[in-house]
Structure formats: C-alpha cells, structure tokens
Design an enzyme around this catalytic site. Sequence first.
Site, PDB file in Angstrom:
ATOM      1  N   GLU A 168      -8.822   0.609  -2.697  1.00 49.26           N
ATOM      2  CA  GLU A 168      -9.756   0.578  -1.574  1.00 49.26           C
ATOM      3  C   GLU A 168     -10.608   1.833  -1.636  1.00 49.26           C
ATOM      4  OE1 GLU A 168      -7.136   0.704   1.688  1.00 49.26           O
ATOM      5  OE2 GLU A 168      -6.320  -1.274   1.312  1.00 49.26           O
ATOM      6  N   THR A 226      -7.476   6.811  10.530  1.00 51.35           N
ATOM      7  CA  THR A 226      -7.342   5.749   9.549  1.00 51.35           C
ATOM      8  C   THR A 226      -8.607   4.902   9.629  1.00 51.35           C
ATOM      9  OG1 THR A 226      -5.940   3.917   8.775  1.00 51.35           O
ATOM     10  CG2 THR A 226      -6.120   4.205  11.160  1.00 51.35           C
ATOM     11  N   THR A 227      -8.739   3.942   8.723  1.00 48.59           N
ATOM     12  CA  THR A 227      -9.931   3.098   8.715  1.00 48.59           C
ATOM     13  C   THR A 227     -10.155   2.521  10.118  1.00 48.59           C
ATOM     14  OG1 THR A 227      -9.326   2.548   6.460  1.00 48.59           O
ATOM     15  CG2 THR A 227     -11.012   1.178   7.488  1.00 48.59           C
ATOM     16  N   GLY A 237       0.915  -1.251   4.440  1.00 47.24           N
ATOM     17  CA  GLY A 237       1.291   0.092   4.018  1.00 47.24           C
ATOM     18  C   GLY A 237       2.125   0.845   5.025  1.00 47.24           C
ATOM     19  N   ASP A 264      -0.094   4.453  -0.071  1.00 48.20           N
ATOM     20  CA  ASP A 264      -0.790   5.687   0.346  1.00 48.20           C
ATOM     21  C   ASP A 264       0.143   6.684   1.017  1.00 48.20           C
ATOM     22  OD1 ASP A 264      -3.165   4.537  -0.426  1.00 48.20           O
ATOM     23  OD2 ASP A 264      -3.920   4.194   1.605  1.00 48.20           O
ATOM     24  N   HIS A 265       1.028   6.161   1.884  1.00 52.62           N
ATOM     25  CA  HIS A 265       1.781   7.102   2.714  1.00 52.62           C
ATOM     26  C   HIS A 265       2.968   7.739   2.007  1.00 52.62           C
ATOM     27  CE1 HIS A 265      -1.063   6.564   5.728  1.00 52.62           C
ATOM     28  NE2 HIS A 265      -0.811   5.282   5.888  1.00 52.62           N
ATOM     29  N   ASN A 273       0.857  -1.183   0.000  1.00 54.02           N
ATOM     30  CA  ASN A 273       0.000   0.000   0.000  1.00 54.02           C
ATOM     31  C   ASN A 273       0.901   1.242   0.000  1.00 54.02           C
ATOM     32  OD1 ASN A 273      -1.381   2.267   1.108  1.00 54.02           O
ATOM     33  ND2 ASN A 273      -3.064   0.939   1.700  1.00 54.02           N
ATOM     34  N   HIS A 281      -5.696   3.559  -1.288  1.00 55.04           N
ATOM     35  CA  HIS A 281      -7.021   3.893  -0.744  1.00 55.04           C
ATOM     36  C   HIS A 281      -7.335   5.319  -1.180  1.00 55.04           C
ATOM     37  CE1 HIS A 281      -9.668   4.150   3.167  1.00 55.04           C
ATOM     38  NE2 HIS A 281     -10.323   4.516   2.088  1.00 55.04           N
ATOM     39  N   GLU A 339     -11.181  -9.310   2.826  1.00 54.92           N
ATOM     40  CA  GLU A 339      -9.935  -8.931   3.488  1.00 54.92           C
ATOM     41  C   GLU A 339     -10.277  -8.736   4.953  1.00 54.92           C
ATOM     42  OE1 GLU A 339      -7.421  -5.939   1.744  1.00 54.92           O
ATOM     43  OE2 GLU A 339      -6.598  -5.385   3.696  1.00 54.92           O
ATOM     44  N   HIS A 360      -4.098  -4.198   7.726  1.00 52.24           N
ATOM     45  CA  HIS A 360      -4.258  -3.055   8.625  1.00 52.24           C
ATOM     46  C   HIS A 360      -3.371  -3.208   9.863  1.00 52.24           C
ATOM     47  CE1 HIS A 360      -5.812   0.645  10.115  1.00 52.24           C
ATOM     48  NE2 HIS A 360      -6.417   0.785   8.953  1.00 52.24           N
ATOM     49  N   GLY A 361      -2.399  -2.317   9.928  1.00 52.06           N
ATOM     50  CA  GLY A 361      -1.526  -2.264  11.097  1.00 52.06           C
ATOM     51  C   GLY A 361      -0.475  -3.363  11.146  1.00 52.06           C
ATOM     52  N   ARG A 368      -9.541   8.199  -0.530  1.00 50.82           N
ATOM     53  CA  ARG A 368     -10.468   8.626   0.517  1.00 50.82           C
ATOM     54  C   ARG A 368     -11.292   9.811   0.038  1.00 50.82           C
ATOM     55  NH1 ARG A 368      -9.220   6.715   5.836  1.00 50.82           N
ATOM     56  NH2 ARG A 368     -10.817   8.213   6.370  1.00 50.82           N
ATOM     57  N   ARG A 416       3.327  18.671   1.717  1.00 53.22           N
ATOM     58  CA  ARG A 416       3.925  19.872   1.150  1.00 53.22           C
ATOM     59  C   ARG A 416       3.219  20.347  -0.106  1.00 53.22           C
ATOM     60  NH1 ARG A 416       9.384  21.416   2.132  1.00 53.22           N
ATOM     61  NH2 ARG A 416       9.594  21.381   4.370  1.00 53.22           N
ATOM     62  N   ARG A 467      -6.869  12.828   1.328  1.00 51.42           N
ATOM     63  CA  ARG A 467      -5.731  13.255   2.142  1.00 51.42           C
ATOM     64  C   ARG A 467      -4.406  12.691   1.637  1.00 51.42           C
ATOM     65  NH1 ARG A 467      -6.998   9.934   7.605  1.00 51.42           N
ATOM     66  NH2 ARG A 467      -8.943  11.051   7.365  1.00 51.42           N
TER      67      ARG A 467
HETATM   68  N1  PXP Z   1      -6.112  -2.920   3.964  1.00 52.42           N
HETATM   69  C1  PXP Z   1      -7.093  -2.005   4.051  1.00 52.42           C
HETATM   70  C2  PXP Z   1      -8.469  -2.405   3.625  1.00 52.42           C
HETATM   71  C3  PXP Z   1      -6.828  -0.688   4.500  1.00 52.42           C
HETATM   72  O1  PXP Z   1      -7.834   0.205   4.568  1.00 52.42           O
HETATM   73  C4  PXP Z   1      -5.510  -0.341   4.824  1.00 52.42           C
HETATM   74  C5  PXP Z   1      -5.188   1.070   5.214  1.00 52.42           C
HETATM   75  O2  PXP Z   1      -5.481   1.918   4.147  1.00 52.42           O
HETATM   76  C6  PXP Z   1      -4.516  -1.328   4.708  1.00 52.42           C
HETATM   77  C7  PXP Z   1      -4.846  -2.610   4.295  1.00 52.42           C
HETATM   78  C8  PXP Z   1      -3.096  -1.040   5.038  1.00 52.42           C
HETATM   79  O3  PXP Z   1      -2.995  -0.746   6.410  1.00 52.42           O
HETATM   80  P1  PXP Z   1      -1.634  -0.218   6.996  1.00 52.42           P
HETATM   81  O4  PXP Z   1      -1.320   1.061   6.295  1.00 52.42           O
HETATM   82  O5  PXP Z   1      -1.921  -0.028   8.454  1.00 52.42           O
HETATM   83  O6  PXP Z   1      -0.604  -1.272   6.737  1.00 52.42           O
END
Ligand code: PXP
Length: 235
Positions: free
Chosen positions: A71, A101-102, A211, A10-11, A8, A44, A152, A188-189, A46, A19, A50
């Site tokens: 996502e 976060t979710t 992610g 996203d970050h 993932n 993801h 998932e 997630h996490g 959103r 910035r 963001r």
């Molecule tokens: N899976 C889903 C469905 C998520 O919403 C997220 C966070 O966007 C992740 C996986 C990845 O989670 P993390 O960034 O905590 O690893």
Amino acid sequence: MTRRLGVNVDHVATLRQARQARYPDPLAAALIAERGGAAQITVHIRGDRRHIQDHDLRRLRESVQTLLNIEAACTEEMAGILLEARPHRVTLVAERAGEVTTEGGLDVAGNADEVAAFARRLGAAGIHVALFIDPDDAQVDASRVAGVDMVELNTARWAETGDIAELVRLARATSRARALGLAVAAGHGLTLHNLAPLCAAAPEIEEYNIGHALIADAVFFGLDASVRRYLELLA
Ligand code: PXP
C-alpha cells in the site's frame, strides 16, 4: 467463494521501530502468516516510515511465497520505490502527514487523471494495481474509469461505528463494483467481531486485508493461532 486473507504485518514493524531495534522482524511474521494459510502479505510504506522501511520491501519481495501487496500513496517518491520493489500488487491509498492511520479512501473521482496515470505507470511495469476507496458510487465508478480491475473498500466506518447503514453501504458498493467487472477487497479496522457480519452482508468481497487487530490478537494467542482464527471466520 473462497475468501482470501491478506495479513498486514505493519505493526510488527511498529514494535520494532519503537525501539529502533532489529526485532521483531515483519518478514518473520510474514512467513508465519503464510504458513498459517494467509494468501497474501500486505504492508504499507508510509512517507514518514513509521513502521515499514525500504529494506523491508526488498526482503519481503525476495522471500514472500504468496503475493506481496504494497500500500502506498501516489507520490513520486513512492513511484520510484514501487517500480524498484515490483510487488505483485500495489494498492494506492490516500495519506495525510501526521494522521494516526489512513483516514479515508483515495479520492479517485476528484483526481481521476492523476490516479489513472499513476496506475498506468505501475501497470506498465507488470504490477497489478488496486485502489483503496470509500464505499461510494462515485468512487467505484471512477475506479472503473481509471482502468484498474480491483478496488479495496474502506471498512473503517463500519469498524468504528458498528452501524448497519455502513454495512449496507459496503454491500451496495460491492455489488456496484462487481457489476462493473471489478474484483473487491476490503480492509481497515476489521476484527474477529466485526468481520463475520461484513462477510454475510457482502459475500462478493473476495479478499480481506487485516493488520492491527490480527497482530494485537497475536500478542495473546500467538501469530499462527491468530491467523487461523481469522481464516476460520472467513471460511
Ligand atoms: N487496507 C488498507 C488499504 C490499509 O491502509 C490498512 C491499514 O494500513 C489495512 C487494510 C489494514 O487495516 P488494519 O490495520 O486496521 O487492519
């Protein structure tokens, strides 16, 4: 079973948006992750944009060589975006405005008709649909009824608490989903520390979407090395 890693990115976009800059580019990260062995790129989009932006989806869709998993929440705005982007897979998630976060899985059991209709619309466009759910029997069963073939499982509680009871819940939900013919992903996490016990407890989980921790590790080790560390653990 070979476990797949979905990275993932996203970050990477979070850092860019901090910035309002042009870099770092989540697409560049996706290509490095793929070269390192990721089986899938996950983002993801959103409602508040963001991190991932609409233009990222277009560029990722054009250039990702593996699979693109987007996502998104079940909203009309997202339906339009997803049907235009046509990723390989959409994972439907719950989203609350203002959350960091979710916060939890999609309540498929409580919104069965709406989720099933949304999934059908995407499926009719040739998009593979998965549902992000908490590891509860009712949510697993409802996902099957909703007509998807993949869930998932939300691992946030395992990640936050490290409680063995959460591992047991995830293992049970995995077995139940498999018995119903559903493929199982998790996310997630997840980190280098909490991933191995989950793999051991629920060997039928075939895909992990990671992610925040993976990108955080990349700050110190580099993205290629970070991806490889997670892959080594999954192997
Ligand atoms: N899976 C889903 C469905 C998520 O919403 C997220 C966070 O966007 C992740 C996986 C990845 O989670 P993390 O960034 O905590 O690893």
